[in-house]
Design a protein around this motif. Structure first.
Motif, PDB file in Angstrom:
ATOM      1  N   VAL A 146       9.799   5.746 -22.509  1.00  0.00           N
ATOM      2  CA  VAL A 146       9.835   4.316 -22.772  1.00  0.00           C
ATOM      3  C   VAL A 146       8.421   3.782 -22.602  1.00  0.00           C
ATOM      4  CG1 VAL A 146      10.753   2.098 -22.062  1.00  0.00           C
ATOM      5  CG2 VAL A 146      12.206   4.125 -21.948  1.00  0.00           C
ATOM      6  N   ALA A 147       7.827   3.240 -23.657  1.00  0.00           N
ATOM      7  CA  ALA A 147       6.466   2.725 -23.571  1.00  0.00           C
ATOM      8  C   ALA A 147       6.437   1.486 -22.689  1.00  0.00           C
ATOM      9  CB  ALA A 147       5.937   2.394 -24.959  1.00  0.00           C
ATOM     10  N   ALA A 148       5.359   1.319 -21.954  1.00  0.00           N
ATOM     11  CA  ALA A 148       5.230   0.180 -21.046  1.00  0.00           C
ATOM     12  C   ALA A 148       3.918  -0.534 -21.299  1.00  0.00           C
ATOM     13  CB  ALA A 148       5.299   0.656 -19.596  1.00  0.00           C
ATOM     14  N   LEU A 149       3.911  -1.833 -21.101  1.00  0.00           N
ATOM     15  CA  LEU A 149       2.702  -2.621 -21.284  1.00  0.00           C
ATOM     16  C   LEU A 149       1.899  -2.636 -19.995  1.00  0.00           C
ATOM     17  CD1 LEU A 149       4.147  -5.673 -23.257  1.00  0.00           C
ATOM     18  CD2 LEU A 149       2.935  -3.692 -24.169  1.00  0.00           C
ATOM     19  N   GLU A 150       0.588  -2.433 -20.118  1.00  0.00           N
ATOM     20  CA  GLU A 150      -0.275  -2.379 -18.935  1.00  0.00           C
ATOM     21  C   GLU A 150      -0.176  -3.631 -18.060  1.00  0.00           C
ATOM     22  OE1 GLU A 150      -4.060  -1.774 -20.611  1.00  0.00           O
ATOM     23  OE2 GLU A 150      -3.500   0.075 -21.603  1.00  0.00           O
ATOM     24  N   PRO A 151      -0.263  -4.848 -18.644  1.00  0.00           N
ATOM     25  CA  PRO A 151      -0.255  -6.035 -17.789  1.00  0.00           C
ATOM     26  C   PRO A 151       1.022  -6.182 -16.980  1.00  0.00           C
ATOM     27  CG  PRO A 151      -1.034  -6.565 -19.994  1.00  0.00           C
ATOM     28  CD  PRO A 151      -0.452  -5.188 -20.047  1.00  0.00           C
ATOM     29  N   GLU A 152       2.155  -5.654 -17.492  1.00  0.00           N
ATOM     30  CA  GLU A 152       3.423  -5.819 -16.796  1.00  0.00           C
ATOM     31  C   GLU A 152       3.535  -4.885 -15.593  1.00  0.00           C
ATOM     32  OE1 GLU A 152       6.499  -5.326 -19.621  1.00  0.00           O
ATOM     33  OE2 GLU A 152       6.062  -7.172 -20.708  1.00  0.00           O
ATOM     34  N   LEU A 153       2.992  -3.685 -15.722  1.00  0.00           N
ATOM     35  CA  LEU A 153       3.146  -2.719 -14.644  1.00  0.00           C
ATOM     36  C   LEU A 153       2.011  -2.763 -13.632  1.00  0.00           C
ATOM     37  CD1 LEU A 153       4.600   0.479 -16.331  1.00  0.00           C
ATOM     38  CD2 LEU A 153       5.757  -1.280 -15.008  1.00  0.00           C
ATOM     39  N   GLY A 154       0.890  -3.372 -13.975  1.00  0.00           N
ATOM     40  CA  GLY A 154      -0.207  -3.474 -13.030  1.00  0.00           C
ATOM     41  C   GLY A 154      -1.026  -2.206 -12.940  1.00  0.00           C
ATOM     42  N   MET A 155      -1.859  -2.133 -11.895  1.00  0.00           N
ATOM     43  CA  MET A 155      -2.759  -0.999 -11.705  1.00  0.00           C
ATOM     44  C   MET A 155      -2.400  -0.286 -10.408  1.00  0.00           C
ATOM     45  SD  MET A 155      -6.866  -0.897 -12.254  1.00  0.00           S
ATOM     46  CE  MET A 155      -7.320  -1.882 -10.827  1.00  0.00           C
ATOM     47  N   PHE A 156      -2.497   1.070 -10.451  1.00  0.00           N
ATOM     48  CA  PHE A 156      -2.045   1.885  -9.338  1.00  0.00           C
ATOM     49  C   PHE A 156      -3.106   2.917  -8.969  1.00  0.00           C
ATOM     50  CE2 PHE A 156       1.633   0.210 -11.428  1.00  0.00           C
ATOM     51  CZ  PHE A 156       2.576  -0.003 -10.448  1.00  0.00           C
ATOM     52  N   ARG A 157      -2.984   3.411  -7.736  1.00  0.00           N
ATOM     53  CA  ARG A 157      -3.802   4.533  -7.275  1.00  0.00           C
ATOM     54  C   ARG A 157      -2.867   5.674  -6.908  1.00  0.00           C
ATOM     55  NH1 ARG A 157      -6.243   2.352  -3.096  1.00  0.00           N
ATOM     56  NH2 ARG A 157      -8.131   1.756  -4.239  1.00  0.00           N
ATOM     57  N   LEU A 158      -3.196   6.874  -7.380  1.00  0.00           N
ATOM     58  CA  LEU A 158      -2.413   8.051  -7.022  1.00  0.00           C
ATOM     59  C   LEU A 158      -3.352   9.226  -6.818  1.00  0.00           C
ATOM     60  CD1 LEU A 158      -2.353   9.781  -9.892  1.00  0.00           C
ATOM     61  CD2 LEU A 158      -0.578   8.142 -10.459  1.00  0.00           C
ATOM     62  N   THR A 159      -2.838  10.279  -6.214  1.00  0.00           N
ATOM     63  CA  THR A 159      -3.648  11.461  -5.909  1.00  0.00           C
ATOM     64  C   THR A 159      -3.038  12.681  -6.578  1.00  0.00           C
ATOM     65  OG1 THR A 159      -4.307  10.534  -3.772  1.00  0.00           O
ATOM     66  CG2 THR A 159      -4.598  12.902  -4.086  1.00  0.00           C
ATOM     67  N   ILE A 160      -3.869  13.389  -7.354  1.00  0.00           N
ATOM     68  CA  ILE A 160      -3.448  14.609  -8.034  1.00  0.00           C
ATOM     69  C   ILE A 160      -4.404  15.727  -7.647  1.00  0.00           C
ATOM     70  CG2 ILE A 160      -3.115  15.739 -10.264  1.00  0.00           C
ATOM     71  CD1 ILE A 160      -1.027  13.660  -9.727  1.00  0.00           C
ATOM     72  N   GLY A 166      -5.694  16.500  -4.901  1.00  0.00           N
ATOM     73  CA  GLY A 166      -6.764  16.023  -4.042  1.00  0.00           C
ATOM     74  C   GLY A 166      -7.684  15.009  -4.682  1.00  0.00           C
ATOM     75  N   GLU A 167      -7.480  14.696  -5.959  1.00  0.00           N
ATOM     76  CA  GLU A 167      -8.333  13.741  -6.665  1.00  0.00           C
ATOM     77  C   GLU A 167      -7.635  12.393  -6.765  1.00  0.00           C
ATOM     78  OE1 GLU A 167     -10.619  13.165 -10.985  1.00  0.00           O
ATOM     79  OE2 GLU A 167      -9.393  14.939 -10.594  1.00  0.00           O
ATOM     80  N   SER A 168      -8.333  11.339  -6.370  1.00  0.00           N
ATOM     81  CA  SER A 168      -7.797   9.987  -6.441  1.00  0.00           C
ATOM     82  C   SER A 168      -8.044   9.411  -7.829  1.00  0.00           C
ATOM     83  CB  SER A 168      -8.452   9.098  -5.384  1.00  0.00           C
ATOM     84  OG  SER A 168      -7.957   7.775  -5.475  1.00  0.00           O
ATOM     85  N   ILE A 169      -6.991   8.876  -8.444  1.00  0.00           N
ATOM     86  CA  ILE A 169      -7.076   8.316  -9.793  1.00  0.00           C
ATOM     87  C   ILE A 169      -6.530   6.893  -9.764  1.00  0.00           C
ATOM     88  CG2 ILE A 169      -6.401   8.582 -12.211  1.00  0.00           C
ATOM     89  CD1 ILE A 169      -5.827  11.523 -11.608  1.00  0.00           C
ATOM     90  N   GLU A 170      -7.257   5.979 -10.378  1.00  0.00           N
ATOM     91  CA  GLU A 170      -6.816   4.593 -10.480  1.00  0.00           C
ATOM     92  C   GLU A 170      -6.601   4.238 -11.941  1.00  0.00           C
ATOM     93  OE1 GLU A 170      -9.769   2.182  -8.629  1.00  0.00           O
ATOM     94  OE2 GLU A 170      -9.267   2.831  -6.593  1.00  0.00           O
ATOM     95  N   GLY A 171      -5.512   3.527 -12.218  1.00  0.00           N
ATOM     96  CA  GLY A 171      -5.244   3.129 -13.588  1.00  0.00           C
ATOM     97  C   GLY A 171      -3.843   2.594 -13.748  1.00  0.00           C
ATOM     98  N   SER A 172      -3.325   2.675 -14.978  1.00  0.00           N
ATOM     99  CA  SER A 172      -2.009   2.127 -15.284  1.00  0.00           C
ATOM    100  C   SER A 172      -1.190   3.116 -16.093  1.00  0.00           C
ATOM    101  CB  SER A 172      -2.138   0.827 -16.089  1.00  0.00           C
ATOM    102  OG  SER A 172      -2.746  -0.187 -15.334  1.00  0.00           O
ATOM    103  N   PRO A 173       0.123   3.172 -15.846  1.00  0.00           N
ATOM    104  CA  PRO A 173       0.993   4.016 -16.670  1.00  0.00           C
ATOM    105  C   PRO A 173       1.222   3.357 -18.025  1.00  0.00           C
ATOM    106  CG  PRO A 173       2.300   2.802 -15.075  1.00  0.00           C
ATOM    107  CD  PRO A 173       0.865   2.479 -14.773  1.00  0.00           C
ATOM    108  N   LEU A 174       1.104   4.149 -19.076  1.00  0.00           N
ATOM    109  CA  LEU A 174       1.382   3.642 -20.419  1.00  0.00           C
ATOM    110  C   LEU A 174       2.809   3.936 -20.842  1.00  0.00           C
ATOM    111  CD1 LEU A 174      -1.876   4.595 -22.363  1.00  0.00           C
ATOM    112  CD2 LEU A 174      -1.345   2.493 -21.116  1.00  0.00           C
ATOM    113  N   ALA A 175       3.350   5.036 -20.335  1.00  0.00           N
ATOM    114  CA  ALA A 175       4.718   5.414 -20.675  1.00  0.00           C
ATOM    115  C   ALA A 175       5.251   6.351 -19.607  1.00  0.00           C
ATOM    116  CB  ALA A 175       4.768   6.089 -22.041  1.00  0.00           C
TER     117      ALA A 175
END
Length: 371
Positions: A29-43, A45-54
């Protein structure tokens, strides 16, 4: 060498398409960036900041602040932390710092209005201005043909390696493998161009036209996917993407003010390939086959590039307004959706007319008329 380069470029575009298409197959299900906001996660050991698109059943397509697309396991969302209400890309200074951390000593990063180019120290004038001039010519080319491009949401990043060894090392660090004949590529997922300074290698490879062709081909891919001609999260027809990239290998396309004639707009190499490999057996079925799927790039790559160039050159020269409309149609398709053959053929016919036999006859007459 250019043929091997084009195979690699096409492979990277198909790889990016396959990843985003896999989400659709998994019930994304595609998602709009402004609706879901911005997140930080770790993969790993690497920290990634951004938004889910789907978000799919098993995977997540994640856009990080540096413009990269990540195909992550769904489990990665369990521990993510919301850090903002809206997606916010890196500022140019953050992009610059990240590039310098990645590349280490010996490089500097030069910025222009639309680019950040990492290159060997002391070579700003040689690279940064060159990319920016190409961008202006690219935008102008499509504007006069009825297509208004969008401003990229973040700086376009290019990395110019000092030599072949560094090109190979950086490519391997990104998890990819390239053949010895590959001179550069645009990676749709990282959204970066990676090339190396061909003129600084052996005498046998100091061919300015080859260097130019690599830069203009790969830069065209990057610009098209960031200015609204193509959609990075959609399934762009490969004939269209590669046809545009080979179109911009010609001086009359990438620098029309200095090379204004029709002869300058012709890609001589692709025209010669088309005439020797395709002309005598070309029918309307070849056009349908090329437009209806990407199979020609898998099964007949030696025919795919000259056919794609010839089609795009014909359409931009003889039907520029219809071509601009077609770009808008293909770029506006739903994200992460599969572009089926019936839809591809329908969209093309709606823009250019419904008589395949007549189209082929006019197309061949135009190609035959070229000097």
């Amino acid at each position: 060498m250019q043929r091997c380069l084009r195979r690699k470029a096409g492979w990277l575009l198909r790889w990016g398409t396959a990843i985003v298409a896999s989400l659709a197959a998994a019930g994304t299900v595609a998602a709009l960036e402004p609706e879901l906001g911005m997140f930080r996660l770790t993969i790993s050991g690497e920290s990634i900041e951004g938004s889910p698109l789907a978000i799919g059943t098993d995977t997540v397509c994640f856009l990080s602040r540096d413009g990269k697309l990540w195909n992550l396991p769904r489990s990665a969302t369990k521990a993510w932390q919301q850090i903002g209400d809206r997606f916010r890309p890196y500022a140019p200074s953050e992009f610059r710092a990240e590039l310098l951390r990645e590349l280490g000593d010996g490089y500097e990063v030069s910025g222009t209005t639309h680019y950040l180019i990492a290159h060997p120290r002391g070579q700003k004038d040689r690279w940064a201005t060159r990319f920016e001039e190409l961008y202006r010519n690219f935008v102008r080319y499509f504007r006069v043909r009825g297509f208004t491009s969008q401003t990229p949401p973040y700086p376009l990043v290019g990395i110019v390696c000092r030599n072949r060894d560094e090109f190979r090392r950086i490519t391997q660090q990104s998890g990819q493998t390239v053949s010895e004949n590959v001179l550069g590529y645009y990676d749709r997922l990282s959204n970066r161009i990676l090339i190396y300074d061909i003129a600084a290698t052996s005498e046998a490879m100091r061919v300015a036209s080859t260097d130019d062709a690599v830069i203009y081909h790969e830069a065209t891919h990057q610009m098209a996917f960031n200015t609204g001609l193509h959609e990075r999260t959609g399934e762009t027809p490969l004939w269209l993407a590669e046809g545009l990239a080979t179109l911009f290998e010609a001086p009359g396309i990438y620098d029309a003010s200095a090379h204004p004639s029709l002869i300058d707009r012709i890609n001589r190499g692709r025209l010669a390939e088309f005439r020797s490999r395709l002309r005598k057996r070309h029918t309307e079925e070849v056009i349908r086959y090329t437009i209806g799927s990407d199979a020609i790039f898998r099964d007949h790559v030696e025919l795919a590039y000259p056919e794609s160039w010839a089609l795009v050159f014909y359409l931009t020269e003889k039907h520029p307004r219809e071509f601009a409309r077609y770009l808008r149609v293909t770029a506006s398709r739903p994200a992460f959706g599969k572009y089926r053959a019936t839809d591809r053929l329908r969209d093309f016919l709606q823009c250019f007319g419904g008589d395949w036999k007549m189209l082929n006859a006019r197309f061949l007459r135009f190609i035959d008329s070229l000097p």
